[in-house]
Motif scaffolding. Structure first.
Motif, PDB file in Angstrom:
ATOM      1  N   TYR B  69       0.942  -1.200  -0.040  1.00  7.06           N
ATOM      2  CA  TYR B  69      -0.162   0.032  -0.096  1.00  7.06           C
ATOM      3  C   TYR B  69       0.828   1.122   0.022  1.00  7.06           C
ATOM      4  N   SER B  70       1.808   1.247   0.778  1.00  3.00           N
ATOM      5  CA  SER B  70       2.843   2.392   0.934  1.00  3.00           C
ATOM      6  C   SER B  70       3.600   2.570  -0.495  1.00  3.00           C
ATOM      7  N   SER B  71       3.584   1.761  -1.159  1.00 11.37           N
ATOM      8  CA  SER B  71       4.356   1.874  -2.367  1.00 11.37           C
ATOM      9  C   SER B  71       3.526   1.812  -3.701  1.00 11.37           C
ATOM     10  N   ALA B  72       2.032   1.769  -3.233  1.00 10.80           N
ATOM     11  CA  ALA B  72       1.041   1.835  -4.401  1.00 10.80           C
ATOM     12  C   ALA B  72       1.122   3.392  -5.324  1.00 10.80           C
ATOM     13  N   SER B  73       0.924   3.195  -6.402  1.00  9.03           N
ATOM     14  CA  SER B  73       0.858   4.494  -7.026  1.00  9.03           C
ATOM     15  C   SER B  73      -0.781   4.714  -7.275  1.00  9.03           C
ATOM     16  N   LYS B  74      -1.460   4.113  -7.847  1.00  7.18           N
ATOM     17  CA  LYS B  74      -2.931   4.160  -7.980  1.00  7.18           C
ATOM     18  C   LYS B  74      -3.729   3.352  -6.931  1.00  7.18           C
ATOM     19  N   ASN B  86      -6.690   8.364  -5.179  1.00 10.61           N
ATOM     20  CA  ASN B  86      -6.035   9.259  -6.392  1.00 10.61           C
ATOM     21  C   ASN B  86      -6.629   8.849  -7.736  1.00 10.61           C
ATOM     22  N   ASP B 100      -4.164  -0.577 -14.312  1.00  9.02           N
ATOM     23  CA  ASP B 100      -3.061  -0.407 -13.396  1.00  9.02           C
ATOM     24  C   ASP B 100      -3.201   0.285 -12.101  1.00  9.02           C
ATOM     25  N   ASP B 102      -3.559  -0.309  -8.189  1.00  3.63           N
ATOM     26  CA  ASP B 102      -2.809  -0.962  -7.333  1.00  3.63           C
ATOM     27  C   ASP B 102      -3.785  -1.493  -6.223  1.00  3.63           C
TER      28      ASP B 102
END
Lengths: 454, 198
Positions: B69-74, B86, B100, B102
């Motif tokens: 989750y902390s590295s998720a971009s979407k 977002n 895409d 996440d």
């Protein structure tokens, strides 16, 4: 080719045959754990059987009710008498939408109708998206099990197939790695599909909706991206009420794979906004089976595959040896109903142990029906000469106790002294893989009489 | 005669109306002393995770503790105040654009104790594809909304107008390669269910 001939090929590789047997027994054991964890298991089976019996006796009314309700939801309902009509209907819908690529999830009905080759002949790419089905599709072979389509393939085989078609590393056998490669490959197929085709696990007359169960989520991905969803179902997949799903969903996955429920049990009621949903209702011989008092209950089948996993013959002969879309005990009942001559050996691929009947979640009397099929095949004169001739001789002998006793005495006196080639030859199917037991000195009658005199 | 009439006629000709009435679905079905505990135990066995949460704040903190989750971009959340969303799902017309995503964070209506399933619908959800295409799925379910078994589940469900609903029990998985369980077949690689205490 008879089941026995096909099975002989399968058991040639003894290690693989043993491995296959164990793999399925493992699934059967998981099913047992699930069944015994619910105190109401037998009540569920009984209710399921009653619901199906009611459905089959009111099927026409329920089909009409389903059609009415589905149409109200904006679904387009089609009817197909047979496989050819089914394929034509599906192709026409796809043609109208200019579809070139289809993502298909598991549907034994489309296998039964041979939809894939038909669509491929018309220039449409059909991708089976269930991982097991994709494995056998790439390898150009049919599924060997209705729930576990690639159960006959070892991970080494899958590694080889994926290396050839998906460019995975040569010699790779790690299931995680192989499944990840398939995920990437199939994501691409999902993203580019113009339409999704699914089967139907249960269609609900009362609501006009239907339920599709998967673990992978492939049916849902396949139909939630493109604007066209075609669902194909046999007319026997109907249930009267939505509440009946409570019974069937509790039984299905527990019986099939020993899970409490499949990961996804998707309830479709009408199309997505701006999209189309079509349902094709297929008869293809089902209404004829409905007319038979002996075999009607075979239509209750919910395709869980439990009868295959438990069957000592299926486990040791492999699904392909049945040469039918649905193999195993239930397949050996359904196939002769379609073509008794072509499948006359299947009711004999059975030891009558009755284990299939014990595990069936809808209480189909499978081994009784298999026995009835044997009689039916004999009545229709479809028993091959190799069985008919010995049966006739046995009939003559068993009707005459004196002849039976005399021949028994003769055999006990002579057979132990005969040269091997006279006993173990082509006519002695029993002796092909094993030794005959030693002949006793006395008959059972003599032993019994001696004992009483003491 | 049309295929439809043909099939119906053949069914009517062959069917025997000897069967008894439809059975009622009342029986002594299984009950659990602690529904939440039963649900949480089963969901672990099917590869999911269950977290009890007192508040939205708890959920957000728990989310941040998930490395993916902390590295998720979407991130697409339809629950106000939960998750750093977002992606605005209501503005997406073509579901392919969700490829895409996440993390998807969605509400679950209720949960079933016997099999670890959560009922999720596409009500207020323009593209139901997000439930299946996301790499990770988070469902937020009111902790008081757990039924013991599927019979109780269907007592709650009413299928009126067109719509889609699904019981989700665990992450996407397959055992098609030699019966080895692999999590993350086509859909979500993980499922986290938050049971809220309100």
């Amino acid at each position: 080719m008879s089941h026995a001939t096909q099975a002989a090929k399968f058991v040639e590789d003894q290690d693989r045959a043993h491995w296959h047997d164990q793999a399925l027994w493992f699934v059967r054991a998981k099913r047992d754990r699930m069944a015994t964890s619910l105190p109401e298991w037998e009540t569920l089976r009984e209710k399921a059987s009653q619901i199906k019996a009611y459905t089959m006796s009111h099927l026409a009314d329920l089909l009409e009710q389903f059609e009415r309700n589905a149409t109200k939801l904006g679904v387009q309902v089609h009817w197909a008498r047979n496989a050819a009509e089914h394929n034509e209907i599906v192709h026409n819908i796809l043609f109208r939408h200019d579809v070139h690529k289809v993502a298909k999830s598991k549907s034994m009905l489309t296998e039964e109708c041979h939809l894939n080759p038909y669509l491929e002949r018309h220039g449409i790419e059909v991708v089976d998206t269930d991982l097991g089905e994709r494995i056998v599709q790439l390898n150009n072979e049919p599924p060997s099990h209705i729930v576990l389509p690639a159960i006959h393939r070892k991970k080494e085989d899958v590694g080889e197939i994926f290396h050839r078609y998906l460019n995975t590393e040569e010699g790779a056998t790690d299931p995680e790695y192989l499944a990840e490669a398939a995920r990437a490959h199939l994501r691409d197929k999902f993203m580019n599909a113009d339409a999704g085709i699914t089967g139907v696990n249960f269609a609900i007359a009362e609501t006009g909706g239907f339920v599709v169960c998967t673990n992978e989520g492939n049916a849902d991905l396949g139909v939630s991206l493109p604007k066209l969803h075609i669902a194909c179902m046999g007319i026997e997949k109907l249930i009267p009420r939505a509440a009946d799903l409570g019974v069937f969903l509790r039984l299905l996955a527990r019986s099939a794979t020993g899970q409490p429920i499949t990961t996804y049990s998707s309830h479709f009621h009408g199309p997505r906004e701006g999209c189309e949903l079509h349902i094709v209702l297929v008869d293809n011989g089902r209404s004829e089976i409905l007319g038979s008092d002996d075999f009607r209950r075979s239509l209750n089948c919910i395709r869980c595959g439990a009868c295959m996993n438990t069957c000592p013959v299926y486990r040791r002969s492999g699904g392909h040896s049945y040469q039918t879309t649905v193999p195993g005990p239930i397949g050996s009942i359904l196939a002769p109903a379609r073509d008794a001559n072509a499948h006359n050996s299947l009711p004999y691929a059975c030891s009558l142990c009755g284990s299939c009947t014990d595990v069936c979640p809808v209480k189909i009397d499978l081994h009784h029906q298999l026995l009835t099929w044997r009689r039916e095949i004999a009545v229709r004169g479809l028993v091959p000469l190799s069985k008919r001739f010995p049966m006739r001789i046995a009939g003559v002998v068993f009707r005459r106790p004196w002849l039976y006793r005399w021949l028994g005495g003769l055999a006990r006196a002579i057979v132990p002294w005969l040269p091997r080639f006279l006993v173990y030859n082509r006519l002695n199917a029993w002796g092909r893989q094993r030794e005959l037991p030693n002949f006793p000195k006395k008959s059972f009658r003599q032993t019994f009489r001696d004992r009483n005199e003491q | 005669m049309s295929s439809r009439d043909d099939i119906l006629a053949s069914v009517r000709r062959n069917a025997k109306t000897v069967a008894p009435d439809l059975p009622d679905l009342e029986a002594d079905w299984i009950q659990y002393a602690d529904l939440q505990q039963q649900f949480s135990e089963v969901i672990e066995t099917v590869g999911g995770r269950c977290v009890a949460a007192e508040s939205d704040h708890d959920i957000n903190n728990a989310l941040k503790a998930i490395p993916e989750y902390s590295s998720a971009s979407k991130i697409a959340s339809t629950i106000p105040g939960i998750g750093e969303s977002n992606v605005s799902l209501s503005e997406i017309d073509d579901p392919h654009e969700l490829e895409d995503v996440d993390f998807a964070i969605l509400p679950g209506e209720f949960a079933v104790a016997e099999n670890g399933a959560v009922w999720v619908t596409d009500k207020d959800l323009k593209q139901r594809a997000v439930m299946f295409i996301t790499q990770h799925l988070v469902l937020v379910v009111p902790g008081g909304e757990i039924v013991p078994h599927m019979h109780a589940a269907y007592e709650r469900l009413h299928f009126g107008p067109a719509g889609f609903g699904v019981f989700i029990s665990g992450p996407s998985k397959t055992a098609d390669i030699e019966q080895s369980l692999v999590i993350g077949a086509h859909g979500p690689r993980s499922l986290t269910v938050f049971l809220t205490s309100n």
